[in-house]
Design an enzyme around this catalytic site. Structure first.
Site, PDB file in Angstrom:
ATOM      1  N   GLY A 180      -5.752   0.659   3.084  1.00 42.38           N
ATOM      2  CA  GLY A 180      -6.675  -0.395   2.634  1.00 42.38           C
ATOM      3  C   GLY A 180      -8.000   0.089   2.073  1.00 42.38           C
ATOM      4  O   GLY A 180      -8.661  -0.644   1.361  1.00 42.38           O
TER       5      GLY A 180
ATOM      6  N   CYS B  69      -2.040  -8.747   7.130  1.00 41.73           N
ATOM      7  CA  CYS B  69      -1.788  -7.301   7.194  1.00 41.73           C
ATOM      8  C   CYS B  69      -0.744  -7.135   8.281  1.00 41.73           C
ATOM      9  O   CYS B  69      -0.856  -7.756   9.354  1.00 41.73           O
ATOM     10  CB  CYS B  69      -3.070  -6.565   7.554  1.00 41.73           C
ATOM     11  SG  CYS B  69      -2.812  -4.838   8.047  1.00 41.73           S
ATOM     12  N   THR B  70       0.268  -6.318   8.032  1.00 43.71           N
ATOM     13  CA  THR B  70       1.387  -6.257   8.980  1.00 43.71           C
ATOM     14  C   THR B  70       1.008  -5.590  10.302  1.00 43.71           C
ATOM     15  O   THR B  70       1.756  -5.680  11.271  1.00 43.71           O
ATOM     16  CB  THR B  70       2.594  -5.542   8.344  1.00 43.71           C
ATOM     17  OG1 THR B  70       2.183  -4.249   7.849  1.00 43.71           O
ATOM     18  CG2 THR B  70       3.166  -6.359   7.203  1.00 43.71           C
ATOM     19  N   HIS B  71      -0.144  -4.943  10.345  1.00 47.97           N
ATOM     20  CA  HIS B  71      -0.609  -4.404  11.632  1.00 47.97           C
ATOM     21  C   HIS B  71      -1.087  -5.519  12.580  1.00 47.97           C
ATOM     22  O   HIS B  71      -1.032  -5.368  13.795  1.00 47.97           O
ATOM     23  CB  HIS B  71      -1.789  -3.441  11.423  1.00 47.97           C
ATOM     24  CG  HIS B  71      -1.406  -2.066  10.960  1.00 47.97           C
ATOM     25  ND1 HIS B  71      -0.966  -1.799   9.684  1.00 47.97           N
ATOM     26  CD2 HIS B  71      -1.409  -0.868  11.616  1.00 47.97           C
ATOM     27  CE1 HIS B  71      -0.726  -0.501   9.566  1.00 47.97           C
ATOM     28  NE2 HIS B  71      -0.987   0.088  10.715  1.00 47.97           N
TER      29      HIS B  71
ATOM     30  N   CYS C  51       4.179  -3.810   3.945  1.00 48.69           N
ATOM     31  CA  CYS C  51       2.732  -3.581   3.913  1.00 48.69           C
ATOM     32  C   CYS C  51       2.157  -4.441   2.790  1.00 48.69           C
ATOM     33  O   CYS C  51       2.578  -4.316   1.631  1.00 48.69           O
ATOM     34  CB  CYS C  51       2.482  -2.098   3.628  1.00 48.69           C
ATOM     35  SG  CYS C  51       0.755  -1.666   3.375  1.00 48.69           S
ATOM     36  N   ASN C  52       1.228  -5.324   3.142  1.00 49.89           N
ATOM     37  CA  ASN C  52       0.609  -6.185   2.120  1.00 49.89           C
ATOM     38  C   ASN C  52      -0.131  -5.358   1.079  1.00 49.89           C
ATOM     39  O   ASN C  52      -0.099  -5.652  -0.111  1.00 49.89           O
ATOM     40  CB  ASN C  52      -0.383  -7.137   2.791  1.00 49.89           C
ATOM     41  CG  ASN C  52       0.303  -8.139   3.690  1.00 49.89           C
ATOM     42  OD1 ASN C  52       0.598  -9.239   3.280  1.00 49.89           O
ATOM     43  ND2 ASN C  52       0.575  -7.754   4.932  1.00 49.89           N
TER      44      ASN C  52
HETATM   45  N1  DGL Z   1       0.000  -2.800   7.271  1.00 47.79           N
HETATM   46  C1  DGL Z   1      -0.777  -2.645   6.065  1.00 47.79           C
HETATM   47  C2  DGL Z   1      -0.912  -4.011   5.362  1.00 47.79           C
HETATM   48  O1  DGL Z   1      -0.097  -4.882   5.606  1.00 47.79           O
HETATM   49  C3  DGL Z   1      -2.025  -1.933   6.413  1.00 47.79           C
HETATM   50  C4  DGL Z   1      -2.766  -1.400   5.285  1.00 47.79           C
HETATM   51  C5  DGL Z   1      -3.624  -0.216   5.568  1.00 47.79           C
HETATM   52  O2  DGL Z   1      -3.090   0.841   5.895  1.00 47.79           O
HETATM   53  O3  DGL Z   1      -4.839  -0.347   5.391  1.00 47.79           O
HETATM   54  O4  DGL Z   1      -1.786  -4.232   4.552  1.00 47.79           O
END
Ligand code: DGL
Length: 283
Positions: free
Chosen positions: A49, A192-194, A79-80
């Protein structure tokens, strides 16, 4: 005599900047228990990000190629941020490949919000991406919902470190979430998938904030699109006539970071113990 066609088992490749894509993987695992799954955590390069676009695109193309080399017949960009940056190029590179991306669930959020004000939690990159801006304009025009955009800088790093319930994580959530509620949001998009991995902590911060208010507080809805992504993958596999495996599901993890960290994440986040392989960062 009829000779039945040999149908090789099918394998799905799923990737993210780190462990966040496991929030999508769990839904795929549940919905498609007969597909082999390869999960690539690009933890050596997380978070995406805050990175320049060219770097995110290069990582996405590398990882896609790697997973296809490992036998993947379909890919999920879980991952978005990577979806915003790279899905168009990935589709150009692999026009015949079943390919699913993820994007913040603005449409389902607009459908359930009663206050017509929706908070969107995502990375800074996702929120300023052209793909997201177009989606926001389209859904705003259709629904007349107002979207409040909240970049959650720092949250991915803490989740990557396994600090799901730490005081640092709670402090970040306390900084990002109450201002959205104070502006009238009754629905929050986990963009965000996290973030689904800190859903319990988000709910706790909401409850604490509402308890401190005098007025009656509305119920707050959280929107996570993991299940919808798994269903979209199921539809695509059907359209491409990709069959399920004849044997029980195999799951394997790959990481550009530490193999033991990914093993721990599989166990703590999903209660799974798949084999995990560390790969060269510049494979
Ligand atoms: N899981 C990622 C998403 O959905 C995280 C992005 C990142 O690493 O900043 O955006």
């Amino acid at each position: 005599m009829t000779v039945s066609a040999f149908t090789p088992g099918s394998t799905i490749g799923v990737f993210d900047s780190g462990v966040g894509g496991m929030s999508i993987l769990r839904h795929i695992h549940a919905l498609l228990p007969q597909q082999d799954l390869l999960y690539f955590a690009d933890s050596g390069f997380a978070p995406y990000g805050e990175k320049p676009e060219a770097e995110i695109v290069a990582r996405a193309l590398h990882i896609a190629q790697y997973l296809l080399g490992q036998g993947a017949q379909a890919l999920v960009v879980a991952c978005n941020t990577a979806t915003v940056a790279a899905i168009r190029l990935l589709r150009q590179h692999y026009p015949d490949l079943p390919l699913v991306g993820v994007e913040p669930g603005l449409k389902p959020a607009a459908a359930v919000s009663r206050s017509r004000i929706v908070g969107v939690l995502a990375t800074a990159y996702t929120l300023r991406g052209e793909k997201f801006i177009q989606l926001q304009q389209q859904i705003s025009a259709q629904s007349r919902v107002q979207f409040l955009l909240q970049p959650c800088t720092g949250l991915v790093d803490l989740i990557e470190l396994g600090q799901i319930d730490s005081s640092d994580t709670l402090a970040l959530l306390q900084r990002y979430i109450p201002p959205l509620l104070d502006q009238g949001a009754d629905t929050l998009v986990l963009g965000c998938t996290h973030y689904p991995f800190v859903q319990v902590q988000i709910e706790r911060v909401i409850a604490q904030h509402q308890a401190s208010q005098l007025a009656d507080a509305p119920a707050i809805t959280l929107i996570d699109t993991g299940e919808a992504v798994a269903r979209q993958l199921q539809r695509l596999l059907g359209a491409h006539q990709i069959p399920p495996n004849p044997h029980p599901t195999q799951l394997k993890g790959f990481t550009s970071g530490s193999a033991s960290a990914l093993q721990q994440a599989f166990w703590h986040l999903l209660e799974l113990q798949p084999p995990v392989e560390a790969v060269e960062q510049e494979f």
